[in-house]
Design a protein around this motif. Structure first.
Motif, PDB file in Angstrom:
ATOM      1  N   TYR A  19      -4.371 -13.115  18.713  1.00 26.54           N
ATOM      2  CA  TYR A  19      -3.040 -13.212  18.101  1.00 26.54           C
ATOM      3  C   TYR A  19      -2.865 -12.105  17.071  1.00 26.54           C
ATOM      4  O   TYR A  19      -3.840 -11.485  16.623  1.00 26.54           O
ATOM      5  CB  TYR A  19      -2.845 -14.580  17.426  1.00 26.54           C
ATOM      6  CG  TYR A  19      -3.795 -14.831  16.264  1.00 26.54           C
ATOM      7  CD1 TYR A  19      -3.443 -14.455  14.964  1.00 26.54           C
ATOM      8  CD2 TYR A  19      -5.032 -15.444  16.461  1.00 26.54           C
ATOM      9  CE1 TYR A  19      -4.311 -14.682  13.895  1.00 26.54           C
ATOM     10  CE2 TYR A  19      -5.889 -15.671  15.404  1.00 26.54           C
ATOM     11  CZ  TYR A  19      -5.522 -15.296  14.130  1.00 26.54           C
ATOM     12  OH  TYR A  19      -6.375 -15.509  13.078  1.00 26.54           O
ATOM     13  N   LEU A  62       0.273 -25.907  21.966  1.00 22.42           N
ATOM     14  CA  LEU A  62       0.778 -24.737  21.258  1.00 22.42           C
ATOM     15  C   LEU A  62       1.715 -25.183  20.144  1.00 22.42           C
ATOM     16  O   LEU A  62       2.379 -26.215  20.256  1.00 22.42           O
ATOM     17  CB  LEU A  62       1.543 -23.817  22.216  1.00 22.42           C
ATOM     18  CG  LEU A  62       0.760 -23.222  23.385  1.00 22.42           C
ATOM     19  CD1 LEU A  62       1.719 -22.641  24.414  1.00 22.42           C
ATOM     20  CD2 LEU A  62      -0.195 -22.140  22.892  1.00 22.42           C
ATOM     21  N   LEU A  76       1.069 -15.980  25.048  1.00 21.04           N
ATOM     22  CA  LEU A  76       1.165 -17.061  26.023  1.00 21.04           C
ATOM     23  C   LEU A  76       0.452 -16.722  27.324  1.00 21.04           C
ATOM     24  O   LEU A  76      -0.258 -17.565  27.884  1.00 21.04           O
ATOM     25  CB  LEU A  76       2.634 -17.395  26.296  1.00 21.04           C
ATOM     26  CG  LEU A  76       2.882 -18.531  27.297  1.00 21.04           C
ATOM     27  CD1 LEU A  76       2.268 -19.838  26.799  1.00 21.04           C
ATOM     28  CD2 LEU A  76       4.375 -18.708  27.552  1.00 21.04           C
ATOM     29  N   ALA A  81      -3.174 -17.077  26.852  1.00 20.63           N
ATOM     30  CA  ALA A  81      -3.504 -18.481  26.629  1.00 20.63           C
ATOM     31  C   ALA A  81      -3.589 -19.237  27.951  1.00 20.63           C
ATOM     32  O   ALA A  81      -4.512 -20.032  28.175  1.00 20.63           O
ATOM     33  CB  ALA A  81      -2.470 -19.123  25.708  1.00 20.63           C
ATOM     34  N   ALA A 112       3.965 -28.297  23.645  1.00 19.07           N
ATOM     35  CA  ALA A 112       4.418 -27.250  22.730  1.00 19.07           C
ATOM     36  C   ALA A 112       5.372 -27.828  21.697  1.00 19.07           C
ATOM     37  O   ALA A 112       6.285 -28.581  22.047  1.00 19.07           O
ATOM     38  CB  ALA A 112       5.100 -26.121  23.509  1.00 19.07           C
ATOM     39  N   VAL A 165       5.061 -16.588  20.097  1.00 21.35           N
ATOM     40  CA  VAL A 165       4.145 -17.203  21.044  1.00 21.35           C
ATOM     41  C   VAL A 165       4.081 -16.445  22.360  1.00 21.35           C
ATOM     42  O   VAL A 165       3.037 -16.414  23.027  1.00 21.35           O
ATOM     43  CB  VAL A 165       4.510 -18.690  21.287  1.00 21.35           C
ATOM     44  CG1 VAL A 165       5.840 -18.827  22.010  1.00 21.35           C
ATOM     45  CG2 VAL A 165       3.403 -19.396  22.053  1.00 21.35           C
TER      46      VAL A 165
END
Length: 316
Positions: free
Chosen positions: A286, A35, A93, A96, A107, A89
């Motif tokens: 996103y 990420l 998240l 994800a 990250a 994020v």
């Protein structure tokens, strides 16, 4: 009875060696999710990382899914004059983690989180809370976490739009001239987190940048002040490898990059990363000014599988 004890000792030694063996390959035989912001979305450091890991360990399974998103923060902050609220994020998240089911997450946040301004305690606390939340969510999912410190900021290439006045408003359009010191502050805090695997990209890149400027005051590998060029991405990958796979030995950036110019394996690995990154970025979904969400990852997986076969052939 003695034979029985000898047998037990041999079994213990066998499994101990197996465990040590696997520990020597921290990114192999697992799904790795990366990420980050635009630097990770550009992804060249991931290409280098993937290439050298496959080249050095051709028989090991490697699956790195890189889903960096330009403009993203871990803090949730954004500047008023940004074209759209910066992506956060934590808005993606959960999806994800659920969709990719990683064994390990890397990250890299911080560059956008300071909003290119002088150090501000509120923004810094938002960053710390965002990192703590990221750590909690990743660990709750059952995955490991490796934090990458923010990279470096070089004001010299963009000195015509740099802010030298502490009292004026600053942003990505008008960055603070000491913004690299702000990133150092963020880095110091990351490195102080107990029981957290952290790779200090900032210190490594800063050292490389200072050495370069001693030879040439106008030299840089961050031509727009923020985003590393090919050499900068190589240094990022090299530092990650130094920390995780110290047995991999690399030549200078210039030598390695020259060798990779016509390397079919590197080009294929880079193509694989680009296809997989775009497919998974959209599949996770996103919001960046507009919302993007795909309900299918099968096409991406099919293309990646084809490229995996080609990579295997090139590695033979």
């Amino acid at each position: 009875m003695k034979l029985f004890y000898v047998y037990i000792v041999c079994v213990i030694l066998f499994f101990s060696c197996e465990q040590k063996h696997e520990a020597d390959y921290p990114l192999h035989n697992k799904t790795v999710l990366i990420l980050g912001n635009s630097i990770t979305q550009h992804g060249l450091y991931v290409d280098f990382l993937d290439y050298y890991l496959r080249k050095n360990f051709p028989d090991k399974k490697l699956n790195i899914i890189s889903v960096g998103l330009s403009s993203e923060t871990v803090s949730g902050d954004s500047e008023p004059n940004h074209p759209f609220p910066r992506p956060w994020v934590h808005n993606r998240l959960d999806d994800a983690l659920k969709l990719s089911q990683p064994d390990l997450v890397m990250a890299c946040y911080g560059m956008n989180d300071g909003i290119y301004s002088k150090l501000d305690s509120t923004r810094f606390n938002h960053y710390k809370n965002g990192i703590k939340k990221l750590k909690h969510e990743v660990e709750q999912s059952g995955a490991e976490l490796i934090l990458l410190t923010p990279t470096v900021f070089d004001p010299k290439p963009i000195r015509t739009r740099i802010s030298f006045n502490d009292s004026e408003s600053q942003s990505y359009k008008h960055p603070y001239y000491k913004y690299n010191a702000v990133l150092q502050h963020y880095t110091n805090w990351l490195m102080s987190i107990n029981n957290m695997k952290t790779i200090n990209l900032h210190a490594y890149l800063n050292k490389k940048l200072i050495a370069l400027k001693k030879q040439n005051p106008d030299g840089t590998f961050i031509p727009d002040g923020v985003h590393p060029n090919q050499i900068g991405h190589f240094y990022m990958a090299k530092k990650i490898l130094l920390d995780l796979y110290p047995e991999i030995k690399l030549n200078t950036a210039q030598t390695e990059l020259k060798l990779l110019q016509n390397d079919t394996l590197f080009k294929t690995i880079s193509k694989r990363r680009q296809i997989q990154s775009e497919g998974w970025l959209n599949y996770i979904g996103y919001t960046r000014g507009r919302t993007v969400k795909s309900n299918d990852i099968s096409t991406t997986n099919a293309l990646v599988n084809q490229l995996d076969l080609k990579i295997q052939e090139l590695l033979k």
